[in-house]
Write an enzyme that holds these catalytic residues in place. Structure first.
Site, PDB file in Angstrom:
ATOM      1  N   HIS A  63      -3.457   7.235   3.011  1.00  0.00           N
ATOM      2  CA  HIS A  63      -3.998   5.861   2.448  1.00  0.00           C
ATOM      3  C   HIS A  63      -5.140   5.645   2.841  1.00  0.00           C
ATOM      4  O   HIS A  63      -5.675   5.753   4.016  1.00  0.00           O
ATOM      5  CB  HIS A  63      -3.002   4.669   2.773  1.00  0.00           C
ATOM      6  CG  HIS A  63      -3.367   3.563   2.219  1.00  0.00           C
ATOM      7  ND1 HIS A  63      -3.820   3.273   1.035  1.00  0.00           N
ATOM      8  CD2 HIS A  63      -3.385   2.228   3.020  1.00  0.00           C
ATOM      9  CE1 HIS A  63      -4.056   1.841   1.155  1.00  0.00           C
ATOM     10  NE2 HIS A  63      -3.907   1.306   2.218  1.00  0.00           N
ATOM     11  N   CYS A 107       0.852  -1.212   0.003  1.00  0.00           N
ATOM     12  CA  CYS A 107      -0.003   0.011   0.011  1.00  0.00           C
ATOM     13  C   CYS A 107       0.818   1.206   0.061  1.00  0.00           C
ATOM     14  O   CYS A 107       0.388   2.321  -0.239  1.00  0.00           O
ATOM     15  CB  CYS A 107      -0.844  -0.017   1.270  1.00  0.00           C
ATOM     16  SG  CYS A 107      -2.024  -1.246   1.128  1.00  0.00           S
ATOM     17  N   ASN A 123      -9.981  -0.204  -0.234  1.00  0.00           N
ATOM     18  CA  ASN A 123      -8.332  -0.112  -0.384  1.00  0.00           C
ATOM     19  C   ASN A 123      -7.936  -0.668  -1.652  1.00  0.00           C
ATOM     20  O   ASN A 123      -7.974  -1.775  -2.121  1.00  0.00           O
ATOM     21  CB  ASN A 123      -7.934  -1.029   0.865  1.00  0.00           C
ATOM     22  CG  ASN A 123      -6.377  -0.819   0.857  1.00  0.00           C
ATOM     23  OD1 ASN A 123      -5.709  -0.437   0.083  1.00  0.00           O
ATOM     24  ND2 ASN A 123      -5.922  -1.426   2.248  1.00  0.00           N
TER      25      ASN A 123
HETATM   26  N1  ACO Z   1     -18.508  -9.100   8.797  1.00  0.00           N
HETATM   27  C1  ACO Z   1     -18.801  -9.158   9.932  1.00  0.00           C
HETATM   28  N2  ACO Z   1     -17.895  -9.693  10.953  1.00  0.00           N
HETATM   29  C2  ACO Z   1     -16.845  -9.510  10.697  1.00  0.00           C
HETATM   30  C3  ACO Z   1     -15.997  -9.456   9.330  1.00  0.00           C
HETATM   31  C4  ACO Z   1     -17.209  -9.018   8.553  1.00  0.00           C
HETATM   32  N3  ACO Z   1     -16.931  -8.545   7.241  1.00  0.00           N
HETATM   33  N4  ACO Z   1     -14.907  -9.322   9.514  1.00  0.00           N
HETATM   34  C5  ACO Z   1     -14.595  -9.559  10.697  1.00  0.00           C
HETATM   35  N5  ACO Z   1     -15.566 -10.004  11.570  1.00  0.00           N
HETATM   36  C6  ACO Z   1     -15.781 -10.261  12.843  1.00  0.00           C
HETATM   37  C7  ACO Z   1     -14.503 -11.047  13.414  1.00  0.00           C
HETATM   38  O1  ACO Z   1     -14.419 -12.230  12.853  1.00  0.00           O
HETATM   39  C8  ACO Z   1     -14.686 -10.799  14.875  1.00  0.00           C
HETATM   40  O2  ACO Z   1     -15.741 -11.652  15.348  1.00  0.00           O
HETATM   41  P1  ACO Z   1     -15.365 -12.244  16.881  1.00  0.00           P
HETATM   42  O3  ACO Z   1     -15.272 -10.933  17.784  1.00  0.00           O
HETATM   43  O4  ACO Z   1     -16.530 -13.261  17.135  1.00  0.00           O
HETATM   44  O5  ACO Z   1     -13.987 -12.912  16.730  1.00  0.00           O
HETATM   45  C9  ACO Z   1     -15.134  -9.262  14.813  1.00  0.00           C
HETATM   46  O6  ACO Z   1     -15.776  -9.054  13.713  1.00  0.00           O
HETATM   47  C10 ACO Z   1     -14.192  -8.221  15.195  1.00  0.00           C
HETATM   48  O7  ACO Z   1     -12.937  -8.491  14.255  1.00  0.00           O
HETATM   49  P2  ACO Z   1     -11.779  -7.293  14.287  1.00  0.00           P
HETATM   50  O8  ACO Z   1     -10.753  -8.277  13.361  1.00  0.00           O
HETATM   51  O9  ACO Z   1     -11.529  -7.197  15.648  1.00  0.00           O
HETATM   52  O10 ACO Z   1     -12.664  -6.320  13.705  1.00  0.00           O
HETATM   53  P3  ACO Z   1     -11.947  -4.774  13.581  1.00  0.00           P
HETATM   54  O11 ACO Z   1     -12.646  -3.765  14.160  1.00  0.00           O
HETATM   55  O12 ACO Z   1     -10.470  -4.777  13.597  1.00  0.00           O
HETATM   56  O13 ACO Z   1     -11.994  -4.596  11.928  1.00  0.00           O
HETATM   57  C11 ACO Z   1     -10.730  -4.352   9.874  1.00  0.00           C
HETATM   58  C12 ACO Z   1     -11.395  -5.426  10.975  1.00  0.00           C
HETATM   59  C13 ACO Z   1     -11.943  -3.706   9.211  1.00  0.00           C
HETATM   60  C14 ACO Z   1     -10.140  -5.363   8.870  1.00  0.00           C
HETATM   61  C15 ACO Z   1      -9.733  -3.516  10.418  1.00  0.00           C
HETATM   62  O14 ACO Z   1      -9.045  -4.070  11.537  1.00  0.00           O
HETATM   63  C16 ACO Z   1      -9.096  -2.989   9.730  1.00  0.00           C
HETATM   64  O15 ACO Z   1      -9.362  -2.259   8.750  1.00  0.00           O
HETATM   65  N6  ACO Z   1      -7.572  -3.204   9.636  1.00  0.00           N
HETATM   66  C17 ACO Z   1      -6.392  -2.551   8.994  1.00  0.00           C
HETATM   67  C18 ACO Z   1      -6.504  -3.037   7.615  1.00  0.00           C
HETATM   68  C19 ACO Z   1      -5.364  -2.041   6.641  1.00  0.00           C
HETATM   69  O16 ACO Z   1      -5.094  -0.896   7.057  1.00  0.00           O
HETATM   70  N7  ACO Z   1      -4.886  -2.750   5.854  1.00  0.00           N
HETATM   71  C20 ACO Z   1      -3.765  -1.805   5.287  1.00  0.00           C
HETATM   72  C21 ACO Z   1      -2.815  -2.612   4.326  1.00  0.00           C
HETATM   73  S1  ACO Z   1      -3.463  -3.663   3.330  1.00  0.00           S
HETATM   74  C22 ACO Z   1      -2.022  -4.078   2.199  1.00  0.00           C
HETATM   75  O17 ACO Z   1      -1.055  -3.700   2.441  1.00  0.00           O
HETATM   76  C23 ACO Z   1      -2.521  -4.625   0.834  1.00  0.00           C
END
Ligand code: ACO
Length: 321
Positions: free
Chosen positions: A248, A108, A278
């Site tokens: 980003h 990214c 993204n």
């Molecule tokens: N729909 C419903 N529930 C979901 C989904 C979904 N799509 N995805 C995950 N959940 C659930 C999980 O299973 C978890 O359930 P549990 O509590 O029963 O285990 C719950 O939601 C919370 O999961 P978290 O991973 O803690 O959710 P979070 O609030 O962190 O959001 C997300 C997840 C959106 C991926 C976030 O962490 C994020 O944006 N992270 C950064 C991503 C990023 O910036 N990437 C950049 C680099 S990418 C690259 O370089 C190509």
């Protein structure tokens, strides 16, 4: 930066459509990410095809022909082929016969790394005009059975034409960082030398991105704040001097948290991730082109760019437009 351009394929993937593919909901995706839809390239589209459209627009915007380009740098982690480089395909498709061309993979952060490289090449006298492109077809490395990741990614490309200019104009600084110790936060294991293509890769979807979302989230906020402050301090400017911050586009909550810690008002933070998701290396140059289109900055304005991605990699640039 004398020309800006972007291109995203017309096909969309909405949250409603994702609800039919994995156990998720529009409200969860909106609340946790801010993403409404993503653009998806048709099968067998080359990354260089998206880069080509964005580049044509950037060259038209700059009012120069492909033959005037000396350097092409493409930031991508989804190249056309392992070799040759996507940049060489782009050079061929553009007819930019004079340019030397190379790819740069910083996930990214690919665009900011490419911008920094091209800026340094121009400063070193290795060319006068560079085409700097961030392009990705992340849909080819997305596992559409994994709800943790498939809601996040989209396809697109953005391009910038860089030209040599007097000191104090254009790219004022670039700051780049990496931490390979944290590679396991975001990676796609299959298809390289460790796990070459074969049945193991296909059966286990090892071509696709795996991510520890929560830890990535925390790193993204901390690192983008740090590297943005580094840019401001290096140039002895205050955040209030920045006309527009273009981070980003990974997650609305990341952008909000970074903006808040930097002390910049929401109106001076550019956001378009609700329509693209993204797009990795394409995210910042797409944001640049759209922000200009929307009249969000004018000539002479100071822009702060920041990114974060797999590697880990992160970076910032301060630019006088
Ligand atoms: N729909 C419903 N529930 C979901 C989904 C979904 N799509 N995805 C995950 N959940 C659930 C999980 O299973 C978890 O359930 P549990 O509590 O029963 O285990 C719950 O939601 C919370 O999961 P978290 O991973 O803690 O959710 P979070 O609030 O962190 O959001 C997300 C997840 C959106 C991926 C976030 O962490 C994020 O944006 N992270 C950064 C991503 C990023 O910036 N990437 C950049 C680099 S990418 C690259 O370089 C190509």
């Amino acid at each position: 930066m004398i020309g800006l351009g972007m291109y995203a394929p017309p096909k969309t993937l909405t949250n409603d459509e994702l609800e039919k593919m994995v156990d998720t909901s529009d409200s969860w995706i909106m609340e946790r990410t801010g993403i409404k839809l993503r653009r998806i390239a048709e099968p067998r589209t080359a990354c260089s095809d998206l880069c080509l459209e964005a580049s044509k627009r950037a060259l038209a915007d700059a009012g120069i022909s492909p033959s005037e380009i000396d350097i092409i740098v493409v930031g991508t982690c989804t190249p056309d082929m392992p070799l040759p480089s996507t940049a060489c395909f782009l050079q061929m498709k553009l007819g930019a016969g004079r340019a030397y061309a190379l790819d740069l993979n910083a996930a990214c952060s690919g665009f900011l790394y490419s911008l920094s490289a091209a800026d340094a090449m121009i400063r070193a006298g290795r060319g006068k005009k560079a085409l700097v492109v961030g392009g990705e077809i992340l849909s080819t490395v997305t596992d559409y059975t994994d709800r943790n990741t498939c809601i996040l990614f989209g396809d697109g490309a953005g391009a910038v034409v860089l030209s040599e200019c007097p000191d104090g104009e254009g790219v004022l600084s670039c700051h780049l960082h990496s931490d390979g110790n944290l590679w396991e936060l975001i990676y796609a294991p299959g298809g390289g030398t460790v796990h070459p293509y074969g049945p193991e890769v296909a059966e286990n979807r090892m071509h696709a991105i795996r991510m520890a979302g929560n830890e990535t989230f925390k790193q993204a906020v901390t690192r983008m704040v740090e590297v943005s402050l580094e840019a401001l301090q290096h140039n002895r400017v205050d955040i209030s001097d920045v006309a527009l911050f273009l981070p980003h586009q990974a997650n609305m909550r990341i952008i909000n948290a970074v903006g808040k810690r930097l002390g910049i008002s929401e109106g001076r933070v550019f956001v378009n991730l609700e329509r693209y998701g993204n797009t990795s290396a394409a995210s910042v140059p797409i944001a640049l082109a759209e922000a200009r289109e929307q009249g969000r900055f004018a000539k002479g304005d100071l822009l702060l760019l920041a990114s974060f991605g797999a590697g880990l990699t992160w970076g910032s640039a301060l630019v006088r437009m």
